[in-house]
Write a protein that holds these residues in place. Sequence first.
Motif, PDB file in Angstrom:
ATOM      1  N   ILE A  35       0.968  -0.933  -0.376  1.00 30.50           N
ATOM      2  CA  ILE A  35      -0.157  -0.174   0.081  1.00 30.50           C
ATOM      3  C   ILE A  35       0.863   1.307   0.077  1.00 30.50           C
ATOM      4  O   ILE A  35       1.761   1.267   0.767  1.00 30.50           O
ATOM      5  CB  ILE A  35      -1.131   0.290   0.982  1.00 30.50           C
ATOM      6  N   VAL A  36       0.359   2.358  -0.848  1.00 31.69           N
ATOM      7  CA  VAL A  36       1.422   3.535  -0.658  1.00 31.69           C
ATOM      8  C   VAL A  36       0.329   4.391  -0.946  1.00 31.69           C
ATOM      9  O   VAL A  36      -0.655   4.542  -1.736  1.00 31.69           O
ATOM     10  CB  VAL A  36       2.449   3.549  -2.249  1.00 31.69           C
ATOM     11  N   THR A  37       0.617   5.669  -0.008  1.00 31.99           N
ATOM     12  CA  THR A  37      -0.252   6.367   0.137  1.00 31.99           C
ATOM     13  C   THR A  37      -0.159   7.975  -0.316  1.00 31.99           C
ATOM     14  O   THR A  37       1.387   8.033  -0.502  1.00 31.99           O
ATOM     15  CB  THR A  37      -0.850   6.820   1.872  1.00 31.99           C
ATOM     16  N   GLY A  38      -0.985   8.470  -0.569  1.00 27.12           N
ATOM     17  CA  GLY A  38      -0.313   9.889  -1.296  1.00 27.12           C
ATOM     18  C   GLY A  38      -0.065   9.281  -3.018  1.00 27.12           C
ATOM     19  O   GLY A  38       1.007   9.824  -3.292  1.00 27.12           O
ATOM     20  N   ALA A  39      -0.108   8.511  -3.220  1.00 30.79           N
ATOM     21  CA  ALA A  39       0.367   7.698  -4.758  1.00 30.79           C
ATOM     22  C   ALA A  39      -0.524   7.980  -5.922  1.00 30.79           C
ATOM     23  O   ALA A  39       0.320   7.471  -7.139  1.00 30.79           O
ATOM     24  CB  ALA A  39       0.484   6.065  -4.336  1.00 30.79           C
ATOM     25  N   ALA A  40      -1.015   9.116  -5.888  1.00 31.10           N
ATOM     26  CA  ALA A  40      -1.499   9.159  -7.658  1.00 31.10           C
ATOM     27  C   ALA A  40      -0.385  10.382  -8.607  1.00 31.10           C
ATOM     28  O   ALA A  40      -0.501  10.509  -9.573  1.00 31.10           O
ATOM     29  CB  ALA A  40      -2.567  10.376  -7.211  1.00 31.10           C
ATOM     30  N   ARG A  41       0.482  10.832  -7.722  1.00 33.93           N
ATOM     31  CA  ARG A  41       1.226  11.340  -7.714  1.00 33.93           C
ATOM     32  C   ARG A  41       2.494  11.804  -7.919  1.00 33.93           C
ATOM     33  O   ARG A  41       2.936  11.429  -6.187  1.00 33.93           O
ATOM     34  CB  ARG A  41       0.833  12.916  -8.887  1.00 33.93           C
ATOM     35  N   GLY A  42       3.711  12.067  -8.425  1.00 36.11           N
ATOM     36  CA  GLY A  42       5.426  13.142  -7.392  1.00 36.11           C
ATOM     37  C   GLY A  42       6.376  11.442  -7.182  1.00 36.11           C
ATOM     38  O   GLY A  42       5.907  10.429  -7.812  1.00 36.11           O
ATOM     39  N   ILE A  43       6.192  11.743  -5.292  1.00 36.04           N
ATOM     40  CA  ILE A  43       7.337  10.563  -5.556  1.00 36.04           C
ATOM     41  C   ILE A  43       6.204   9.455  -5.333  1.00 36.04           C
ATOM     42  O   ILE A  43       6.231   8.528  -5.100  1.00 36.04           O
ATOM     43  CB  ILE A  43       7.611  11.128  -3.779  1.00 36.04           C
ATOM     44  N   GLY A  44       5.091   9.537  -4.637  1.00 31.76           N
ATOM     45  CA  GLY A  44       4.194   8.463  -3.984  1.00 31.76           C
ATOM     46  C   GLY A  44       3.379   7.420  -5.523  1.00 31.76           C
ATOM     47  O   GLY A  44       3.946   6.091  -5.504  1.00 31.76           O
ATOM     48  N   ALA A  45       3.844   7.976  -6.706  1.00 31.33           N
ATOM     49  CA  ALA A  45       3.694   8.190  -8.098  1.00 31.33           C
ATOM     50  C   ALA A  45       4.694   6.038  -8.467  1.00 31.33           C
ATOM     51  O   ALA A  45       4.555   5.660  -9.065  1.00 31.33           O
ATOM     52  CB  ALA A  45       2.469   8.638  -8.843  1.00 31.33           C
ATOM     53  N   ALA A  46       5.574   7.700  -8.402  1.00 24.94           N
ATOM     54  CA  ALA A  46       6.758   6.709  -8.222  1.00 24.94           C
ATOM     55  C   ALA A  46       7.273   5.354  -7.500  1.00 24.94           C
ATOM     56  O   ALA A  46       8.126   4.549  -8.178  1.00 24.94           O
ATOM     57  CB  ALA A  46       7.935   7.933  -8.420  1.00 24.94           C
ATOM     58  N   THR A  47       6.840   5.751  -6.430  1.00 24.93           N
ATOM     59  CA  THR A  47       7.089   4.616  -5.274  1.00 24.93           C
ATOM     60  C   THR A  47       6.300   2.969  -5.324  1.00 24.93           C
ATOM     61  O   THR A  47       6.699   2.628  -5.777  1.00 24.93           O
ATOM     62  CB  THR A  47       6.442   4.453  -4.135  1.00 24.93           C
ATOM     63  N   ALA A  48       5.261   3.954  -6.634  1.00 25.92           N
ATOM     64  CA  ALA A  48       4.693   2.741  -6.565  1.00 25.92           C
ATOM     65  C   ALA A  48       4.548   1.578  -7.876  1.00 25.92           C
ATOM     66  O   ALA A  48       4.566   0.398  -7.838  1.00 25.92           O
ATOM     67  CB  ALA A  48       2.717   3.121  -6.690  1.00 25.92           C
ATOM     68  N   ARG A  49       5.079   2.601  -8.756  1.00 28.96           N
ATOM     69  CA  ARG A  49       5.662   1.886  -9.430  1.00 28.96           C
ATOM     70  C   ARG A  49       6.664   1.278  -9.513  1.00 28.96           C
ATOM     71  O   ARG A  49       7.069   0.447 -10.198  1.00 28.96           O
ATOM     72  CB  ARG A  49       6.215   2.747 -10.499  1.00 28.96           C
TER      73      ARG A  49
ATOM     74  N   ALA B   5      15.309   4.639  -2.807  1.00 32.40           N
ATOM     75  CA  ALA B   5      15.198   3.918  -1.095  1.00 32.40           C
ATOM     76  C   ALA B   5      14.478   3.251  -0.646  1.00 32.40           C
ATOM     77  O   ALA B   5      14.923   2.390   0.514  1.00 32.40           O
ATOM     78  CB  ALA B   5      15.700   5.509  -0.460  1.00 32.40           C
ATOM     79  N   VAL B   6      12.965   4.114  -0.554  1.00 34.07           N
ATOM     80  CA  VAL B   6      12.358   3.350   0.050  1.00 34.07           C
ATOM     81  C   VAL B   6      12.150   1.962  -0.931  1.00 34.07           C
ATOM     82  O   VAL B   6      11.659   1.394  -0.336  1.00 34.07           O
ATOM     83  CB  VAL B   6      10.848   3.785  -1.155  1.00 34.07           C
ATOM     84  N   SER B   7      12.820   1.881  -1.860  1.00 36.48           N
ATOM     85  CA  SER B   7      12.687   0.121  -2.335  1.00 36.48           C
ATOM     86  C   SER B   7      13.698  -0.358  -1.772  1.00 36.48           C
ATOM     87  O   SER B   7      13.249  -2.171  -1.336  1.00 36.48           O
ATOM     88  CB  SER B   7      12.716   0.161  -4.116  1.00 36.48           C
ATOM     89  N   PHE B   8      14.873  -0.289  -0.947  1.00 44.13           N
ATOM     90  CA  PHE B   8      15.625  -0.798  -0.428  1.00 44.13           C
ATOM     91  C   PHE B   8      14.576  -1.235   0.957  1.00 44.13           C
ATOM     92  O   PHE B   8      15.145  -2.455   1.316  1.00 44.13           O
ATOM     93  CB  PHE B   8      16.657   0.256  -0.444  1.00 44.13           C
ATOM     94  N   PHE B   9      14.230  -0.164   1.772  1.00 49.03           N
ATOM     95  CA  PHE B   9      13.697  -0.509   3.008  1.00 49.03           C
ATOM     96  C   PHE B   9      12.778  -1.474   2.761  1.00 49.03           C
ATOM     97  O   PHE B   9      12.168  -2.138   4.146  1.00 49.03           O
ATOM     98  CB  PHE B   9      13.242   0.170   3.576  1.00 49.03           C
ATOM     99  N   CYS B  10      12.093  -2.170   1.491  1.00 49.17           N
ATOM    100  CA  CYS B  10      11.176  -2.948   1.487  1.00 49.17           C
ATOM    101  C   CYS B  10      11.430  -4.553   1.127  1.00 49.17           C
ATOM    102  O   CYS B  10      10.812  -5.308   1.045  1.00 49.17           O
ATOM    103  CB  CYS B  10       9.577  -1.965   0.226  1.00 49.17           C
ATOM    104  N   SER B  11      12.308  -3.829   0.986  1.00 51.60           N
ATOM    105  CA  SER B  11      13.230  -5.550   0.278  1.00 51.60           C
ATOM    106  C   SER B  11      13.395  -6.950   1.347  1.00 51.60           C
ATOM    107  O   SER B  11      14.009  -6.362   2.520  1.00 51.60           O
ATOM    108  CB  SER B  11      15.048  -5.534  -0.254  1.00 51.60           C
ATOM    109  N   GLU B  12      13.286  -7.889   0.687  1.00 50.23           N
ATOM    110  CA  GLU B  12      14.211  -9.419   1.584  1.00 50.23           C
ATOM    111  C   GLU B  12      14.927  -9.135   2.246  1.00 50.23           C
ATOM    112  O   GLU B  12      15.406  -8.613   3.800  1.00 50.23           O
ATOM    113  CB  GLU B  12      13.315 -10.439   0.690  1.00 50.23           C
ATOM    114  N   GLY B  13      15.642  -8.140   1.923  1.00 43.54           N
ATOM    115  CA  GLY B  13      17.321  -8.049   2.355  1.00 43.54           C
ATOM    116  C   GLY B  13      17.193  -7.027   3.196  1.00 43.54           C
ATOM    117  O   GLY B  13      18.300  -6.366   3.910  1.00 43.54           O
TER     118      GLY B  13
END
Length: 250
Positions: free
Chosen positions: A7-21, A225-233
Amino acid sequence: MTTRTAIVTGAARGIGAATARRLAADGNAVAVLDRLEDQARETAEAIVADGGRAIAVGVDVTDESAVATAVERVAAELGAPTVLVNNAGILRDNLLFKMSVDDWDSVMDVHLRGAFLVTRAVQAHMVEARWGRIVNLSSISALGNRGQVNYAAAKAGIQGFTKSLAIELGKFGITANAVAPGFIVTDMTKQTAERMGISFEEFLDGVASQTPVPRAGQPDDIAHAVSFFCSEGAGYVSGQVLYVAGGPRA
């Protein structure tokens, strides 16, 4: 790779959209949450067009019942959410003597109440799974910034919230970390330039001149950066605040 639901909140645009993608590209099913439901749907549709799984959910993160309903829908349609990025945020900048109570309350509600409500709703799924990743968006403004006493206080609060989550939830295999962006090129920061009465190009030049890495940040810088924190590793990294700001302030 284990498929997770994010779940990504505020994900319609900007940082949230990039993170969701980015999280979708990492193999997660993604729920795009935002008050701007039409724009959230565009983000979700772009993910699906690229071969991912995503849904858009219109929700006000400050509304307790709406948040609970949204999380239930995500669990039903995509699977139990075990990755959460609390990104929803607003700006109501002003100098202290000009700041209204509504300016203060609105910023606190979206950033802090919103992060609390969504995290509380999602953590039950993480605890049941004995696995979870929570990433909260703070800001370099947490260190203090003129004209942002409300935003700076909220973003500093996010850091304390994150560290407390890490302590409480670690025994369930859940990590909690924060990413603190510096200046990032988004619609929100463009509005800041407008309020200052200067062109966005001038604004960017001024930011670059004061940043050790001489450029403004992009949403993808934060998504990485968010991707790293969300990773298995990243399972042994918790309670941390990562400043993604092109270097320390001079």
